[in-house]
Write a protein that holds these residues in place. Structure first.
Motif, PDB file in Angstrom:
ATOM      1  N   LEU A 129      61.773 -28.021  56.311  1.00 39.23           N
ATOM      2  CA  LEU A 129      61.874 -27.887  57.766  1.00 39.23           C
ATOM      3  C   LEU A 129      61.820 -26.433  58.237  1.00 39.23           C
ATOM      4  O   LEU A 129      61.859 -26.177  59.433  1.00 39.23           O
ATOM      5  CB  LEU A 129      63.188 -28.516  58.248  1.00 39.23           C
ATOM      6  N   SER A 130      61.714 -25.490  57.320  1.00 39.30           N
ATOM      7  CA  SER A 130      61.785 -24.077  57.669  1.00 39.30           C
ATOM      8  C   SER A 130      60.499 -23.582  58.328  1.00 39.30           C
ATOM      9  O   SER A 130      59.422 -24.165  58.175  1.00 39.30           O
ATOM     10  CB  SER A 130      62.070 -23.237  56.418  1.00 39.30           C
ATOM     11  N   TYR A 131      60.642 -22.492  59.055  1.00 36.79           N
ATOM     12  CA  TYR A 131      59.491 -21.854  59.690  1.00 36.79           C
ATOM     13  C   TYR A 131      58.495 -21.383  58.630  1.00 36.79           C
ATOM     14  O   TYR A 131      57.292 -21.568  58.774  1.00 36.79           O
ATOM     15  CB  TYR A 131      59.961 -20.685  60.571  1.00 36.79           C
ATOM     16  N   ALA A 132      59.009 -20.810  57.561  1.00 38.06           N
ATOM     17  CA  ALA A 132      58.128 -20.330  56.494  1.00 38.06           C
ATOM     18  C   ALA A 132      57.294 -21.480  55.934  1.00 38.06           C
ATOM     19  O   ALA A 132      56.085 -21.339  55.721  1.00 38.06           O
ATOM     20  CB  ALA A 132      58.951 -19.682  55.377  1.00 38.06           C
ATOM     21  N   ASN A 133      57.926 -22.624  55.714  1.00 36.91           N
ATOM     22  CA  ASN A 133      57.184 -23.761  55.178  1.00 36.91           C
ATOM     23  C   ASN A 133      56.156 -24.278  56.172  1.00 36.91           C
ATOM     24  O   ASN A 133      55.073 -24.714  55.780  1.00 36.91           O
ATOM     25  CB  ASN A 133      58.122 -24.878  54.738  1.00 36.91           C
ATOM     26  N   SER A 134      56.489 -24.238  57.442  1.00 33.08           N
ATOM     27  CA  SER A 134      55.527 -24.651  58.467  1.00 33.08           C
ATOM     28  C   SER A 134      54.254 -23.815  58.374  1.00 33.08           C
ATOM     29  O   SER A 134      53.132 -24.347  58.428  1.00 33.08           O
ATOM     30  CB  SER A 134      56.163 -24.514  59.848  1.00 33.08           C
ATOM     31  N   LEU A 135      54.427 -22.517  58.217  1.00 33.52           N
ATOM     32  CA  LEU A 135      53.269 -21.622  58.074  1.00 33.52           C
ATOM     33  C   LEU A 135      52.521 -21.897  56.771  1.00 33.52           C
ATOM     34  O   LEU A 135      51.283 -21.942  56.752  1.00 33.52           O
ATOM     35  CB  LEU A 135      53.719 -20.164  58.125  1.00 33.52           C
ATOM     36  N   LEU A 136      53.279 -22.069  55.690  1.00 35.59           N
ATOM     37  CA  LEU A 136      52.650 -22.347  54.397  1.00 35.59           C
ATOM     38  C   LEU A 136      51.852 -23.652  54.441  1.00 35.59           C
ATOM     39  O   LEU A 136      50.744 -23.728  53.892  1.00 35.59           O
ATOM     40  CB  LEU A 136      53.707 -22.422  53.298  1.00 35.59           C
ATOM     41  N   MET A 137      52.390 -24.658  55.105  1.00 41.82           N
ATOM     42  CA  MET A 137      51.685 -25.944  55.196  1.00 41.82           C
ATOM     43  C   MET A 137      50.426 -25.823  56.046  1.00 41.82           C
ATOM     44  O   MET A 137      49.389 -26.407  55.714  1.00 41.82           O
ATOM     45  CB  MET A 137      52.615 -27.029  55.760  1.00 41.82           C
ATOM     46  N   GLY A 138      50.501 -25.083  57.141  1.00 41.99           N
ATOM     47  CA  GLY A 138      49.310 -24.874  57.963  1.00 41.99           C
ATOM     48  C   GLY A 138      48.215 -24.185  57.182  1.00 41.99           C
ATOM     49  O   GLY A 138      47.042 -24.589  57.214  1.00 41.99           O
ATOM     50  N   ARG A 139      48.600 -23.163  56.449  1.00 41.87           N
ATOM     51  CA  ARG A 139      47.638 -22.436  55.608  1.00 41.87           C
ATOM     52  C   ARG A 139      47.072 -23.355  54.535  1.00 41.87           C
ATOM     53  O   ARG A 139      45.870 -23.382  54.285  1.00 41.87           O
ATOM     54  CB  ARG A 139      48.340 -21.234  54.978  1.00 41.87           C
ATOM     55  N   HIS A 140      47.953 -24.123  53.912  1.00 34.72           N
ATOM     56  CA  HIS A 140      47.540 -25.034  52.849  1.00 34.72           C
ATOM     57  C   HIS A 140      46.521 -26.062  53.371  1.00 34.72           C
ATOM     58  O   HIS A 140      45.514 -26.343  52.709  1.00 34.72           O
ATOM     59  CB  HIS A 140      48.768 -25.729  52.256  1.00 34.72           C
ATOM     60  N   ARG A 141      46.783 -26.631  54.546  1.00 33.93           N
ATOM     61  CA  ARG A 141      45.848 -27.613  55.127  1.00 33.93           C
ATOM     62  C   ARG A 141      44.472 -26.999  55.351  1.00 33.93           C
ATOM     63  O   ARG A 141      43.455 -27.625  55.046  1.00 33.93           O
ATOM     64  CB  ARG A 141      46.403 -28.160  56.445  1.00 33.93           C
ATOM     65  N   CYS A 142      44.437 -25.779  55.869  1.00 30.62           N
ATOM     66  CA  CYS A 142      43.149 -25.107  56.100  1.00 30.62           C
ATOM     67  C   CYS A 142      42.423 -24.856  54.788  1.00 30.62           C
ATOM     68  O   CYS A 142      41.229 -25.130  54.668  1.00 30.62           O
ATOM     69  CB  CYS A 142      43.360 -23.782  56.837  1.00 30.62           C
ATOM     70  N   ARG A 143      43.155 -24.345  53.816  1.00 37.22           N
ATOM     71  CA  ARG A 143      42.537 -24.028  52.524  1.00 37.22           C
ATOM     72  C   ARG A 143      42.050 -25.292  51.822  1.00 37.22           C
ATOM     73  O   ARG A 143      40.980 -25.303  51.230  1.00 37.22           O
ATOM     74  CB  ARG A 143      43.516 -23.249  51.644  1.00 37.22           C
ATOM     75  N   ARG A 144      42.825 -26.366  51.920  1.00 42.11           N
ATOM     76  CA  ARG A 144      42.413 -27.631  51.307  1.00 42.11           C
ATOM     77  C   ARG A 144      41.135 -28.149  51.972  1.00 42.11           C
ATOM     78  O   ARG A 144      40.215 -28.606  51.298  1.00 42.11           O
ATOM     79  CB  ARG A 144      43.536 -28.660  51.401  1.00 42.11           C
ATOM     80  N   ALA A 145      41.075 -28.058  53.312  1.00 41.54           N
ATOM     81  CA  ALA A 145      39.879 -28.506  54.036  1.00 41.54           C
ATOM     82  C   ALA A 145      38.657 -27.672  53.671  1.00 41.54           C
ATOM     83  O   ALA A 145      37.529 -28.169  53.705  1.00 41.54           O
ATOM     84  CB  ALA A 145      40.128 -28.452  55.544  1.00 41.54           C
ATOM     85  N   LEU A 146      38.884 -26.425  53.302  1.00 41.61           N
ATOM     86  CA  LEU A 146      37.781 -25.546  52.886  1.00 41.61           C
ATOM     87  C   LEU A 146      37.410 -25.740  51.419  1.00 41.61           C
ATOM     88  O   LEU A 146      36.439 -25.173  50.936  1.00 41.61           O
ATOM     89  CB  LEU A 146      38.165 -24.077  53.124  1.00 41.61           C
ATOM     90  N   GLY A 147      38.199 -26.524  50.693  1.00 40.61           N
ATOM     91  CA  GLY A 147      37.924 -26.762  49.283  1.00 40.61           C
ATOM     92  C   GLY A 147      38.308 -25.602  48.390  1.00 40.61           C
ATOM     93  O   GLY A 147      37.789 -25.488  47.274  1.00 40.61           O
ATOM     94  N   LEU A 148      39.225 -24.766  48.842  1.00 41.05           N
ATOM     95  CA  LEU A 148      39.644 -23.612  48.052  1.00 41.05           C
ATOM     96  C   LEU A 148      40.697 -24.026  47.027  1.00 41.05           C
ATOM     97  O   LEU A 148      41.495 -24.938  47.262  1.00 41.05           O
ATOM     98  CB  LEU A 148      40.205 -22.519  48.971  1.00 41.05           C
ATOM     99  N   ALA A 149      40.703 -23.339  45.909  1.00 42.84           N
ATOM    100  CA  ALA A 149      41.682 -23.606  44.861  1.00 42.84           C
ATOM    101  C   ALA A 149      43.075 -23.191  45.323  1.00 42.84           C
ATOM    102  O   ALA A 149      43.218 -22.274  46.132  1.00 42.84           O
ATOM    103  CB  ALA A 149      41.307 -22.835  43.593  1.00 42.84           C
ATOM    104  N   HIS A 150      44.083 -23.872  44.797  1.00 43.23           N
ATOM    105  CA  HIS A 150      45.466 -23.518  45.122  1.00 43.23           C
ATOM    106  C   HIS A 150      45.761 -22.117  44.643  1.00 43.23           C
ATOM    107  O   HIS A 150      45.280 -21.676  43.600  1.00 43.23           O
ATOM    108  CB  HIS A 150      46.434 -24.482  44.428  1.00 43.23           C
ATOM    109  N   ASP A 151      46.554 -21.414  45.431  1.00 44.57           N
ATOM    110  CA  ASP A 151      47.051 -20.112  45.007  1.00 44.57           C
ATOM    111  C   ASP A 151      48.574 -20.152  45.056  1.00 44.57           C
ATOM    112  O   ASP A 151      49.166 -21.215  45.282  1.00 44.57           O
ATOM    113  CB  ASP A 151      46.464 -18.984  45.870  1.00 44.57           C
ATOM    114  N   ASP A 152      49.226 -19.032  44.823  1.00 48.21           N
ATOM    115  CA  ASP A 152      50.690 -19.006  44.755  1.00 48.21           C
ATOM    116  C   ASP A 152      51.333 -19.500  46.048  1.00 48.21           C
ATOM    117  O   ASP A 152      52.335 -20.215  46.007  1.00 48.21           O
ATOM    118  CB  ASP A 152      51.199 -17.601  44.423  1.00 48.21           C
TER     119      ASP A 152
END
Length: 163
Positions: A129-152
């Motif tokens: 529920l944290s703000y940091a996780n909200s940002l991380l999830m938004g970034r993750h969704r974009c990267r996943r949609a772009l087909g990019l490999a997971h990073d740290d």
């Protein structure tokens, strides 16, 4: 400053007041007045400057002036200190426009500028529920949609498994 909003300046948070005035003028179809209030908020500096730059970029897009919108994003990226919340709004705006690579970059900038205690929230029981996780999830969704490999940072994103 018009008399219509002058009474608001007896309060301390001039930036918020200017942003509210700009939004009111924009809703009323008075783009020039909105731009004036946003310019005034930018001149004040601080986090409100970032919010004003994003609002001005959004208005420029609506007015069919994308180059001026991008200038606001460039200025936001270059100004110090960089506040995460305006960067998050820039990320969301880019994502809505289908510009996922730019959105991911804005999310990354927001994450990189989180305060230490905001990142430490990822160690709590309600980290999802944290703000940091909200940002991380938004970034993750974009990267996943772009087909990019997971990073740290993608590996740090926490899904809410309580739902």
């Amino acid at each position: 400053m018009t008399e219509e909003f002058a009474w608001l300046f007896r309060y301390d948070d001039r930036g918020d007041i200017l942003l509210e005035a700009a939004h009111a003028k924009r809703r009323a179809g008075e783009s020039s007045a909105a731009i004036g209030y946003l310019d005034a908020a930018i001149a004040l500096g601080g986090e409100d400057r970032g919010f004003a730059r994003v609002a001005l970029a959004d208005l420029m897009f609506d007015l069919g002036r994308p180059l001026e919108a991008e200038i606001q994003f460039d200025l936001l990226r270059d100004e110090l200190p960089i506040h995460p919340a305006p960067c998050e709004l820039a990320a969301e705006m880019h994502a809505e426009r289908g510009e996922l690579r730019s959105a991911a970059e804005w999310y990354s900038l927001a994450i990189a500028n989180l305060l230490p205690h905001e990142m430490a929230e990822l160690d709590h029981a309600d980290a999802h529920l944290s703000y940091a996780n909200s940002l991380l999830m938004g970034r993750h969704r974009c990267r996943r949609a772009l087909g990019l490999a997971h990073d740290d940072w993608d590996n740090c994103a926490l899904l809410d498994l309580t739902r």
